[in-house]
Design a protein around this motif. Structure first.
Motif, PDB file in Angstrom:
ATOM      1  N   GLN A 198       3.981 -73.180 -60.143  1.00  0.00           N
ATOM      2  CA  GLN A 198       5.173 -72.615 -60.596  1.00  0.00           C
ATOM      3  C   GLN A 198       6.300 -72.556 -59.599  1.00  0.00           C
ATOM      4  O   GLN A 198       5.941 -72.956 -58.735  1.00  0.00           O
ATOM      5  CB  GLN A 198       4.941 -70.959 -61.225  1.00  0.00           C
ATOM      6  CG  GLN A 198       3.991 -70.892 -62.286  1.00  0.00           C
ATOM      7  CD  GLN A 198       4.126 -69.341 -62.456  1.00  0.00           C
ATOM      8  OE1 GLN A 198       4.555 -68.583 -61.807  1.00  0.00           O
ATOM      9  NE2 GLN A 198       2.997 -68.986 -63.408  1.00  0.00           N
ATOM     10  N   ARG A 199       7.581 -72.586 -60.200  1.00  0.00           N
ATOM     11  CA  ARG A 199       8.453 -72.632 -58.938  1.00  0.00           C
ATOM     12  C   ARG A 199       9.831 -71.644 -59.569  1.00  0.00           C
ATOM     13  O   ARG A 199       9.911 -71.364 -60.389  1.00  0.00           O
ATOM     14  CB  ARG A 199       9.212 -73.935 -58.997  1.00  0.00           C
ATOM     15  CG  ARG A 199       9.760 -74.581 -60.460  1.00  0.00           C
ATOM     16  CD  ARG A 199      10.300 -76.061 -60.268  1.00  0.00           C
ATOM     17  NE  ARG A 199       9.620 -76.816 -59.860  1.00  0.00           N
ATOM     18  CZ  ARG A 199       9.751 -78.262 -59.645  1.00  0.00           C
ATOM     19  NH1 ARG A 199      10.962 -78.577 -60.081  1.00  0.00           N
ATOM     20  NH2 ARG A 199       8.885 -79.026 -59.551  1.00  0.00           N
ATOM     21  N   LEU A 200      10.507 -71.326 -58.370  1.00  0.00           N
ATOM     22  CA  LEU A 200      11.774 -70.524 -58.682  1.00  0.00           C
ATOM     23  C   LEU A 200      12.722 -71.364 -57.867  1.00  0.00           C
ATOM     24  O   LEU A 200      12.687 -72.270 -57.008  1.00  0.00           O
ATOM     25  CB  LEU A 200      11.550 -69.278 -57.655  1.00  0.00           C
ATOM     26  CG  LEU A 200      10.440 -68.144 -58.193  1.00  0.00           C
ATOM     27  CD1 LEU A 200      10.490 -67.186 -57.239  1.00  0.00           C
ATOM     28  CD2 LEU A 200      10.604 -67.795 -59.606  1.00  0.00           C
ATOM     29  N   PHE A 201      13.844 -70.908 -58.179  1.00  0.00           N
ATOM     30  CA  PHE A 201      15.295 -71.470 -57.601  1.00  0.00           C
ATOM     31  C   PHE A 201      16.150 -70.308 -57.163  1.00  0.00           C
ATOM     32  O   PHE A 201      16.088 -69.355 -57.883  1.00  0.00           O
ATOM     33  CB  PHE A 201      16.077 -72.404 -58.731  1.00  0.00           C
ATOM     34  CG  PHE A 201      15.287 -73.720 -59.197  1.00  0.00           C
ATOM     35  CD1 PHE A 201      15.593 -74.594 -58.610  1.00  0.00           C
ATOM     36  CD2 PHE A 201      14.734 -73.218 -60.287  1.00  0.00           C
ATOM     37  CE1 PHE A 201      14.868 -75.693 -58.995  1.00  0.00           C
ATOM     38  CE2 PHE A 201      14.000 -74.692 -60.940  1.00  0.00           C
ATOM     39  CZ  PHE A 201      14.007 -75.726 -60.090  1.00  0.00           C
ATOM     40  N   SER A 202      16.780 -70.688 -55.714  1.00  0.00           N
ATOM     41  CA  SER A 202      17.503 -69.461 -55.394  1.00  0.00           C
ATOM     42  C   SER A 202      18.668 -70.106 -54.832  1.00  0.00           C
ATOM     43  O   SER A 202      18.763 -71.496 -54.313  1.00  0.00           O
ATOM     44  CB  SER A 202      16.704 -68.631 -54.131  1.00  0.00           C
ATOM     45  OG  SER A 202      16.504 -69.644 -53.163  1.00  0.00           O
ATOM     46  N   GLN A 203      19.538 -69.471 -54.287  1.00  0.00           N
ATOM     47  CA  GLN A 203      20.817 -69.984 -53.602  1.00  0.00           C
ATOM     48  C   GLN A 203      20.210 -69.969 -52.133  1.00  0.00           C
ATOM     49  O   GLN A 203      19.513 -69.334 -51.589  1.00  0.00           O
ATOM     50  CB  GLN A 203      21.758 -68.792 -53.535  1.00  0.00           C
ATOM     51  CG  GLN A 203      22.892 -68.991 -54.737  1.00  0.00           C
ATOM     52  CD  GLN A 203      24.165 -68.421 -54.366  1.00  0.00           C
ATOM     53  OE1 GLN A 203      24.757 -68.422 -53.145  1.00  0.00           O
ATOM     54  NE2 GLN A 203      24.940 -67.978 -55.401  1.00  0.00           N
ATOM     55  N   ARG A 204      20.863 -71.299 -51.593  1.00  0.00           N
ATOM     56  CA  ARG A 204      20.435 -71.626 -50.097  1.00  0.00           C
ATOM     57  C   ARG A 204      21.083 -70.258 -49.351  1.00  0.00           C
ATOM     58  O   ARG A 204      22.075 -69.840 -49.448  1.00  0.00           O
ATOM     59  CB  ARG A 204      20.986 -72.880 -49.901  1.00  0.00           C
ATOM     60  CG  ARG A 204      20.524 -74.038 -50.460  1.00  0.00           C
ATOM     61  CD  ARG A 204      21.029 -75.428 -49.738  1.00  0.00           C
ATOM     62  NE  ARG A 204      20.783 -76.325 -50.654  1.00  0.00           N
ATOM     63  CZ  ARG A 204      21.213 -77.791 -50.459  1.00  0.00           C
ATOM     64  NH1 ARG A 204      21.851 -77.875 -49.255  1.00  0.00           N
ATOM     65  NH2 ARG A 204      20.924 -78.710 -51.387  1.00  0.00           N
ATOM     66  N   GLY A 205      20.025 -69.867 -48.387  1.00  0.00           N
ATOM     67  CA  GLY A 205      20.789 -68.719 -47.314  1.00  0.00           C
ATOM     68  C   GLY A 205      20.103 -67.489 -47.852  1.00  0.00           C
ATOM     69  O   GLY A 205      20.384 -66.338 -47.393  1.00  0.00           O
ATOM     70  N   ALA A 206      19.635 -67.382 -49.074  1.00  0.00           N
ATOM     71  CA  ALA A 206      19.117 -66.248 -49.596  1.00  0.00           C
ATOM     72  C   ALA A 206      17.749 -65.624 -49.269  1.00  0.00           C
ATOM     73  O   ALA A 206      17.495 -64.381 -49.448  1.00  0.00           O
ATOM     74  CB  ALA A 206      19.230 -66.197 -51.116  1.00  0.00           C
ATOM     75  N   MET A 207      16.850 -66.520 -48.714  1.00  0.00           N
ATOM     76  CA  MET A 207      15.790 -66.107 -48.209  1.00  0.00           C
ATOM     77  C   MET A 207      15.754 -65.270 -47.133  1.00  0.00           C
ATOM     78  O   MET A 207      16.342 -65.655 -46.059  1.00  0.00           O
ATOM     79  CB  MET A 207      14.881 -67.347 -48.110  1.00  0.00           C
ATOM     80  CG  MET A 207      13.435 -66.924 -47.627  1.00  0.00           C
ATOM     81  SD  MET A 207      12.896 -66.372 -45.842  1.00  0.00           S
ATOM     82  CE  MET A 207      13.221 -68.061 -44.950  1.00  0.00           C
ATOM     83  N   SER A 228       2.398 -70.619 -52.663  1.00  0.00           N
ATOM     84  CA  SER A 228       1.725 -69.225 -52.958  1.00  0.00           C
ATOM     85  C   SER A 228       2.215 -68.314 -51.938  1.00  0.00           C
ATOM     86  O   SER A 228       1.923 -68.463 -50.655  1.00  0.00           O
ATOM     87  CB  SER A 228       0.240 -69.524 -52.826  1.00  0.00           C
ATOM     88  OG  SER A 228      -0.756 -68.310 -53.281  1.00  0.00           O
ATOM     89  N   GLY A 229       2.571 -67.080 -52.409  1.00  0.00           N
ATOM     90  CA  GLY A 229       3.059 -65.929 -51.507  1.00  0.00           C
ATOM     91  C   GLY A 229       4.032 -65.120 -52.125  1.00  0.00           C
ATOM     92  O   GLY A 229       3.889 -64.983 -53.345  1.00  0.00           O
ATOM     93  N   THR A 230       4.778 -64.528 -51.208  1.00  0.00           N
ATOM     94  CA  THR A 230       5.893 -63.556 -51.920  1.00  0.00           C
ATOM     95  C   THR A 230       6.952 -63.747 -50.911  1.00  0.00           C
ATOM     96  O   THR A 230       6.820 -64.261 -49.551  1.00  0.00           O
ATOM     97  CB  THR A 230       5.519 -62.096 -51.540  1.00  0.00           C
ATOM     98  OG1 THR A 230       5.143 -61.798 -50.459  1.00  0.00           O
ATOM     99  CG2 THR A 230       4.313 -61.709 -52.401  1.00  0.00           C
ATOM    100  N   VAL A 231       8.285 -63.661 -51.337  1.00  0.00           N
ATOM    101  CA  VAL A 231       9.719 -63.953 -50.763  1.00  0.00           C
ATOM    102  C   VAL A 231      10.549 -63.006 -51.095  1.00  0.00           C
ATOM    103  O   VAL A 231      10.680 -62.306 -52.131  1.00  0.00           O
ATOM    104  CB  VAL A 231      10.071 -65.252 -51.197  1.00  0.00           C
ATOM    105  CG1 VAL A 231      11.384 -65.592 -50.442  1.00  0.00           C
ATOM    106  CG2 VAL A 231       9.169 -66.522 -51.175  1.00  0.00           C
ATOM    107  N   LEU A 232      11.163 -62.509 -49.857  1.00  0.00           N
ATOM    108  CA  LEU A 232      12.176 -61.488 -50.073  1.00  0.00           C
ATOM    109  C   LEU A 232      13.568 -62.112 -50.165  1.00  0.00           C
ATOM    110  O   LEU A 232      13.752 -63.147 -49.200  1.00  0.00           O
ATOM    111  CB  LEU A 232      12.358 -60.393 -48.831  1.00  0.00           C
ATOM    112  CG  LEU A 232      11.003 -59.741 -48.700  1.00  0.00           C
ATOM    113  CD1 LEU A 232      11.105 -58.825 -47.525  1.00  0.00           C
ATOM    114  CD2 LEU A 232      10.849 -58.642 -49.920  1.00  0.00           C
ATOM    115  N   PHE A 233      14.347 -61.793 -51.082  1.00  0.00           N
ATOM    116  CA  PHE A 233      15.698 -62.307 -51.202  1.00  0.00           C
ATOM    117  C   PHE A 233      16.774 -61.324 -51.287  1.00  0.00           C
ATOM    118  O   PHE A 233      16.596 -60.163 -51.690  1.00  0.00           O
ATOM    119  CB  PHE A 233      15.827 -63.113 -52.782  1.00  0.00           C
ATOM    120  CG  PHE A 233      15.018 -64.278 -52.704  1.00  0.00           C
ATOM    121  CD1 PHE A 233      15.207 -65.716 -52.216  1.00  0.00           C
ATOM    122  CD2 PHE A 233      14.036 -64.433 -53.685  1.00  0.00           C
ATOM    123  CE1 PHE A 233      14.481 -66.760 -52.241  1.00  0.00           C
ATOM    124  CE2 PHE A 233      13.112 -65.604 -53.958  1.00  0.00           C
ATOM    125  CZ  PHE A 233      13.369 -66.819 -53.087  1.00  0.00           C
ATOM    126  N   GLY A 234      17.854 -61.811 -50.568  1.00  0.00           N
ATOM    127  CA  GLY A 234      19.078 -60.908 -50.700  1.00  0.00           C
ATOM    128  C   GLY A 234      20.339 -61.808 -50.132  1.00  0.00           C
ATOM    129  O   GLY A 234      19.805 -62.700 -49.442  1.00  0.00           O
TER     130      GLY A 234
END
Length: 216
Positions: free
Chosen positions: A19-28, A69-75
């Protein structure tokens, strides 16, 4: 739903193999596990023709493809975050409001003139958000950013909703929008850009409104 709200300004995303996600760059902000982040200017299922972030012609919001595979914090920027779940409908959202979204969602862009004629174009020019709005459709979740938090306001055929254009975040449903004059009441009912206009949304659906007229 891969997103879990940690607090009002941070979410945790679960990333699974295949599976995949998309995020804004710099949000990780942080991550655990075997997770990769790859620059991506296309995003979602829509390819080049649905490139995100066309607030003005030839401008794009850079994205990251998140896999593994894992968890990511975004803000991002200390902005408030709202997670919106989609069950087949289309979400219309300003590109710079997107923090992260499911890779299963089909992404596109909508020319604002197609939902309100000339007034839709005027709205884009007046708010500085441009003539294009990003669309995300399917089953999945979307994390959007706002100032001061977000409230979901229902829209019904009998009860259209009038929104300060600067406070608009996103909407979904069978909704029409147009820019209408506040008829001299602007100084009493809202600040925004100081212009005497309101965004009128009618039909069936909901609009997400932030608690501020401040841009991101």
């Amino acid at each position: 739903m891969p997103f879990r709200e940690i607090n009002s300004k941070m979410i945790e995303a679960t990333v699974m193999p295949g599976q995949r996600l998309f995020s804004q760059r710099g949000a990780m902000l942080a991550y655990k596990g075997e997770v990769s982040f790859t620059p991506n200017m296309q995003g979602g299922q829509g390819g080049l023709t649905s490139m995100i972030g066309r607030r003005v012609a030839d401008e794009a919001t850079p994205l990251m493809t998140v896999e593994g595979s894992g968890t990511v914090l975004f803000g991002h920027g200390g902005h408030h975050i709202q997670v919106i779940g989609l069950t087949g409908e289309t979400l219309y959202v300003e590109a710079d409001r997107l923090l992260a979204f499911d890779g299963t969602l089909t992404q596109g862009t909508m020319f604002m003139g197609s939902q309100g004629g000339v007034m839709g174009m005027v709205r884009g020019q007046m708010t500085g958000q441009g003539l294009f709005t990003t669309t995300l459709k399917g089953h999945g979740s979307v994390a959007v950013m706002a100032h001061g938090g977000v409230i979901e306001v229902p829209i019904s055929p009998q009860r259209p909703v009038h929104v300060d254009p600067q406070a608009y975040v996103a909407h979904h449903g069978d909704v029409r929008n147009k820019l209408s004059s506040a008829l001299g009441l602007r100084d009493l009912v809202g600040r925004g850009s100081g212009e005497a206009f309101q965004l009128e949304l009618s039909g069936s659906g909901a609009v997400y409104v932030q608690a501020s007229e401040e841009k991101l």
